[in-house]
Scaffold this active site. Structure first.
Site, PDB file in Angstrom:
ATOM      1  N   VAL A   1     -34.207   9.430 -11.587  1.00  0.00           N
ATOM      2  CA  VAL A   1     -33.911   8.495 -10.505  1.00  0.00           C
ATOM      3  C   VAL A   1     -34.928   7.355 -10.560  1.00  0.00           C
ATOM      4  O   VAL A   1     -36.134   7.593 -10.569  1.00  0.00           O
ATOM      5  CB  VAL A   1     -33.962   9.187  -9.130  1.00  0.00           C
ATOM      6  CG1 VAL A   1     -33.574   8.205  -8.027  1.00  0.00           C
ATOM      7  CG2 VAL A   1     -33.036  10.404  -9.106  1.00  0.00           C
TER       8      VAL A   1
ATOM      9  N   SER B   1     -30.205  16.542 -10.393  1.00  0.00           N
ATOM     10  CA  SER B   1     -29.617  17.648 -11.131  1.00  0.00           C
ATOM     11  C   SER B   1     -29.329  17.272 -12.577  1.00  0.00           C
ATOM     12  O   SER B   1     -29.481  18.082 -13.476  1.00  0.00           O
ATOM     13  CB  SER B   1     -28.315  18.089 -10.458  1.00  0.00           C
ATOM     14  OG  SER B   1     -28.549  18.565  -9.159  1.00  0.00           O
ATOM     15  N   PHE B   2     -28.908  16.015 -12.802  1.00  0.00           N
ATOM     16  CA  PHE B   2     -28.439  15.649 -14.127  1.00  0.00           C
ATOM     17  C   PHE B   2     -29.153  14.447 -14.722  1.00  0.00           C
ATOM     18  O   PHE B   2     -28.751  13.956 -15.761  1.00  0.00           O
ATOM     19  CB  PHE B   2     -26.934  15.354 -14.087  1.00  0.00           C
ATOM     20  CG  PHE B   2     -26.120  16.524 -13.623  1.00  0.00           C
ATOM     21  CD1 PHE B   2     -26.000  17.654 -14.404  1.00  0.00           C
ATOM     22  CD2 PHE B   2     -25.488  16.501 -12.399  1.00  0.00           C
ATOM     23  CE1 PHE B   2     -25.251  18.735 -13.979  1.00  0.00           C
ATOM     24  CE2 PHE B   2     -24.739  17.570 -11.968  1.00  0.00           C
ATOM     25  CZ  PHE B   2     -24.613  18.701 -12.756  1.00  0.00           C
TER      26      PHE B   2
ATOM     27  N   SER C   1     -36.270  12.909  -9.943  1.00  0.00           N
ATOM     28  CA  SER C   1     -35.317  13.522 -10.858  1.00  0.00           C
ATOM     29  C   SER C   1     -34.267  14.255 -10.059  1.00  0.00           C
ATOM     30  O   SER C   1     -34.572  14.856  -9.022  1.00  0.00           O
ATOM     31  CB  SER C   1     -36.026  14.498 -11.802  1.00  0.00           C
ATOM     32  OG  SER C   1     -36.924  13.819 -12.638  1.00  0.00           O
TER      33      SER C   1
ATOM     34  N   ILE D   1     -38.841   7.220  -9.801  1.00  0.00           N
ATOM     35  CA  ILE D   1     -39.239   7.765  -8.497  1.00  0.00           C
ATOM     36  C   ILE D   1     -38.793   9.204  -8.293  1.00  0.00           C
ATOM     37  O   ILE D   1     -39.086   9.797  -7.262  1.00  0.00           O
ATOM     38  CB  ILE D   1     -38.701   6.904  -7.334  1.00  0.00           C
ATOM     39  CG1 ILE D   1     -37.173   6.777  -7.400  1.00  0.00           C
ATOM     40  CG2 ILE D   1     -39.351   5.534  -7.325  1.00  0.00           C
ATOM     41  CD1 ILE D   1     -36.565   6.056  -6.212  1.00  0.00           C
TER      42      ILE D   1
ATOM     43  N   ASP E   1     -26.552  23.617  -2.934  1.00  0.00           N
ATOM     44  CA  ASP E   1     -27.900  23.548  -3.510  1.00  0.00           C
ATOM     45  C   ASP E   1     -28.890  23.020  -2.478  1.00  0.00           C
ATOM     46  O   ASP E   1     -29.698  22.141  -2.766  1.00  0.00           O
ATOM     47  CB  ASP E   1     -27.894  22.655  -4.751  1.00  0.00           C
ATOM     48  CG  ASP E   1     -29.081  22.933  -5.674  1.00  0.00           C
ATOM     49  OD1 ASP E   1     -29.708  24.007  -5.520  1.00  0.00           O
ATOM     50  OD2 ASP E   1     -29.374  22.094  -6.543  1.00  0.00           O
TER      51      ASP E   1
END
Length: 659
Positions: free
Chosen positions: A408, A404-405, A402, A400, A522
């Site tokens: 998802v 930072s790392f 993405s 569903i 961010d």
């Protein structure tokens, strides 16, 4: 005719006076797609031995093929409005009639699509005929008209389609079982052709549909798992919810086992299966797998947190359940624990990632004994035994988004039925660079430490985490809807009234963060989630930082702040690496306002390096030309070059632009 079901074929036989042959046709599962291939010899096998009757059948069939019976279709357009249109399967003629009913012109500028759960599918002329003449096709009632240049439905149109889809029973695929004799004569493509198309294209922006839709189409969102397991999960969630309502609270426990499809479990590498109390030793001693971290903390960074036993009443409504109400109720007796992100190891002065016993996240994962492909009582018994297991089994669903790392995924608590967003970080993907790996673990540990402290209606709620040999999972509140950036991509810029509403909610979240000494660092459209009821949630704390109150590190002579954030949203002090304060988020908030009003990032004509240069030269982003005076004043205040002159989040909440 080609898309008639066997029942519709029976009705047609009755209408042309051949009802005495209905039983024979039904026994052979004759459907519309078979009619074109029937000849006089085959009709005799179906009981029509009289040549005159056979010729009558063929004549009526040819007439039906040339002049099909009309069907009623429902189209959606113009912000959720619907219009009914009669169609005989002609795509262009039907579209022209529908456009006329919506007072739209030029059929060449529009096309038709349908929503299928979390996906959007553009409809070809052949597929349009399939929908028209298959009376069991649920898409007949929710065809969406979209511009050809931007083939994506508006939010209102999509919401209306979802509402209609929720009210429909799940479409049943027709499975034919022809007699051996007919099967040997009819073309294979005719026997096996499927009415529904499975070439649905996922949303590019990773749509997050409402939980009600997931509940009604649960197999679509958890495609790797057997429907019986998913249905059992929902059934268990209803039963558990009834028992939990009578108790004072609910212990979320430790996230552990992921329920994997059988094929995945066979290929699964060995994983850490250990109690939480032994994890410190397991991780600290495995220096070959977890590289040392150059940055040390003296003393170790320690954050107070609470066991995930209960949740404040203000957040109860934000928990998304599949078919049940929120499970979490506050009992007022929360036990505190310490979460040690870094600790001293026996390997010199370097620090390694470790977690103390009793901390709320459980970094344990193991294959589940549950077999999603099994249809025996094993499925029934295993989920009922979960109450005795301290770790919580969970099911991974569709991608569903993405962060930072990592990516998802949609997740579901196998015991409670609670939907979750699971941020999954593959540790092996960075094994080639020890320095990068160390920074990744550093950032993830910091993100978890921060998330454990937070509990606010405009902050994505942290639920737990676990670790196995190849990836880390962070379990977060599921927010149906999508990100601001995704909505801007799909629907274009927002009206100023909507921007005011979203920014006010974002400011409330920032006010909460800043009051706890946390700088997000961010803030941008991709990290601001909007649920399907318009509530804002700040997400992705991958590079957030907790400031030391009254610290001199942000002043001259302190440690040099790192260059972190997204280039176009960076404040001048970040570009110059002079300091990081909560005022950094205020600059980024101004950039977010411009992003919402224009559907573009600040400095749209620059690449990243050009944008960084302009920010470093104190050149402000260009303001939209058609905004109100209060919006201009709001932006001027957020874009003060001297960060000390920028207002706080609390002060901006009283600004005329949002108040």
């Amino acid at each position: 005719m080609e898309y008639y079901t066997s029942k519709e074929v029976a009705e047609w036989l009755k209408s042309i006076g051949l009802e005495k042959y209905i039983e024979q046709f039904s026994q052979n599962n004759i459907e519309g797609r078979h009619l074109n291939h029937l000849t006089l010899p085959l009709l005799k096998d179906l009981g029509i031995e009289n040549t005159a009757k056979g010729k009558q059948f063929l004549k009526q069939r040819d007439y039906l093929r040339e002049f099909p019976r009309p069907c009623i279709l429902r189209f959606i357009a113009c912000n959720g409005q619907t219009r009914a249109v009669q169609s005989r399967g002609d795509y262009q003629k039907t579209l022209a009639i529908a456009l006329k009913k919506f007072s739209l012109e030029d059929a060449s500028k529009f096309i038709v699509c349908v929503s299928q759960s979390s996906r959007i599918k553009l409809i070809t002329e052949e597929e349009f005929k399939q929908i028209c003449f298959n009376s069991s096709s649920p898409e007949r009632d929710r065809l969406i008209i979209v511009p050809k240049e931007k083939p994506c439905p508006s939010f209102e149109d999509l919401r209306r389609s979802w509402e209609i889809e929720l009210a429909q029973p799940a479409a049943l695929s027709s499975q034919s079982s022809l007699s051996p004799k007919l099967s040997s004569v009819l073309p294979t493509s005719t026997q096996k052709r499927s009415v529904r198309s499975n070439n649905a294209k996922p949303f590019e922006s990773y749509q997050r549909p409402p939980s009600e839709l997931i509940n009604s189409r649960i197999s679509d969102f958890f495609p790797d798992h057997q429907p019986k397991l998913l249905e059992k999960t929902i059934s268990n969630s209803l039963r558990r919810n009834l028992s939990i309502r009578t108790s004072q609270g609910h212990n979320l426990g430790n996230f552990g086992q992921e329920i994997l499809p059988r094929s995945s479990r066979r290929a699964r590498p060995s994983e850490l299966v250990c109690p939480l109390s032994s994890l410190r030793i397991s991780v600290a001693e495995d220096v070959n797998r977890l590289p040392r971290i150059d940055r040390g903390f003296d003393p170790p960074l320690t954050v107070s947190s609470t066991q995930r036993i209960s949740r404040p009443p203000s957040l109860q409504k934000s928990i998304t359940m599949v078919g049940v109400e929120p499970l979490y109720q506050s009992n007022g007796n929360e036990k505190s624990s310490k979460y040690n992100v870094f600790s001293e190891s026996a390997h010199g002065n370097h620090q390694v990632l470790s977690f103390s016993p009793g901390s709320s996240p459980s970094f344990i994962e193991q294959p589940s004994p549950i077999s999603p492909t099994s249809t025996t009582s094993e499925d029934t018994n295993t989920l009922e035994e979960d109450t005795d297991d301290q770790s919580i089994k969970w099911i991974r669903g569709a991608l569903i988004g993405s962060g930072s790392f990592g990516q998802v995924y949609l997740g579901m608590n196998a015991s409670s039925g609670e939907l979750m967003a699971v941020k999954q970080v593959i540790l092996d993907s960075v094994s080639e660079s020890k320095d990068r790996h160390a920074k990744l673990l550093d950032a993830l540990a910091g993100e978890i430490a921060l998330l454990q402290e937070l509990s606010h209606e405009h902050i994505v709620q942290y639920l737990g985490s676990n670790l196995n040999s190849d990836h880390l999972n962070i379990f977060l509140e599921y927010v149906p809807g999508g990100s601001v950036a995704g909505l801007l991509t799909m629907y274009g810029s927002f009206e100023e009234t909507l921007v005011k509403n979203f920014i006010k909610q974002t400011l409330k979240g920032l006010e909460y963060l800043h009051s706890r000494g946390i700088v997000h660092r961010d803030i941008k459209g991709a990290n601001i989630l909007v649920d399907n009821k318009g509530k804002i949630k700040i997400s992705d704390f991958g590079i957030s930082k907790k400031l030391e109150l009254n610290s001199t590190s942000t002043k001259t002579g302190g440690a040099r702040p790192s260059f972190q954030g997204s280039s176009f949203w960076m404040a001048p002090e970040v570009v110059k690496q002079t300091m990081h304060t909560e005022k950094t988020d205020i600059w980024s908030l101004g950039c977010l306002v411009i992003e919402m009003l224009t559907s573009k990032h600040p400095y749209p004509n620059c690449d990243q390096m050009q944008a960084i240069f302009r920010i470093g030269e104190n050149i402000l982003p260009e303001f939209p030309s058609n905004i109100s005076s209060s919006a201009i004043d709001f932006l001027e205040k957020t874009f003060a070059i001297d960060c000390n002159l920028r207002p706080t989040a609390s002060e901006l909440l009283s600004h005329p632009f949002v108040s």
